[in-house]
Design a protein around this motif. Sequence first.
Motif: not given
Length: 154
Positions: A118-123, A107-112, A90-99, A133-134
């Motif tokens: 209960d996978p979790m990630r902070n940014n 922000s690509r997370g590390r693949t575990h 698993w991995r968790i990514d965060f993306t940001y888009a304009n209007t 939007k985030a």
Amino acid sequence: MVARYRSRLFTAVVAACALVVTSSSVAHAGAVGSTPVRTFEYSVGGMTMKVPTGCAFTHIIRGSGKKITYQNAGVDCAFVAALGTGFCNWRIDFTYANTNNRTYRTSRGRTHPECKIDPMRNNSPQTLPRYGKACAHLHVNGVRRVSQCHHITK
């Protein structure tokens, strides 16, 4: 596992209530949202893994305007789902888009490689260059399985 789920649920409820109750002269914003994780199957090392219903993907974001001071995303499972093997590779990514909904930062997370219920990630805190939007995305075994987004507005 149940205690951890309760603790995280309690934290999310307290955070949401604090956002509603708190009033100050400085504009602060935050959002907490959860999306159910649909049942799916995938293969790991020749074994078929099944994620049953009962899991939710939660995305928490705090800040003011385009400034993000805290961001977290993770999975909480209850009932039968909490007893399963969880999410492997698993991995968790965060993306940001304009209007216009065009993604300008990821922000690509590390693949575990391990399996976790209960996978979790902070940014990291950051200031975005534009409104939009985030989003947080959970990938399992290389496939995006669930996303949760919040609008960042004036």
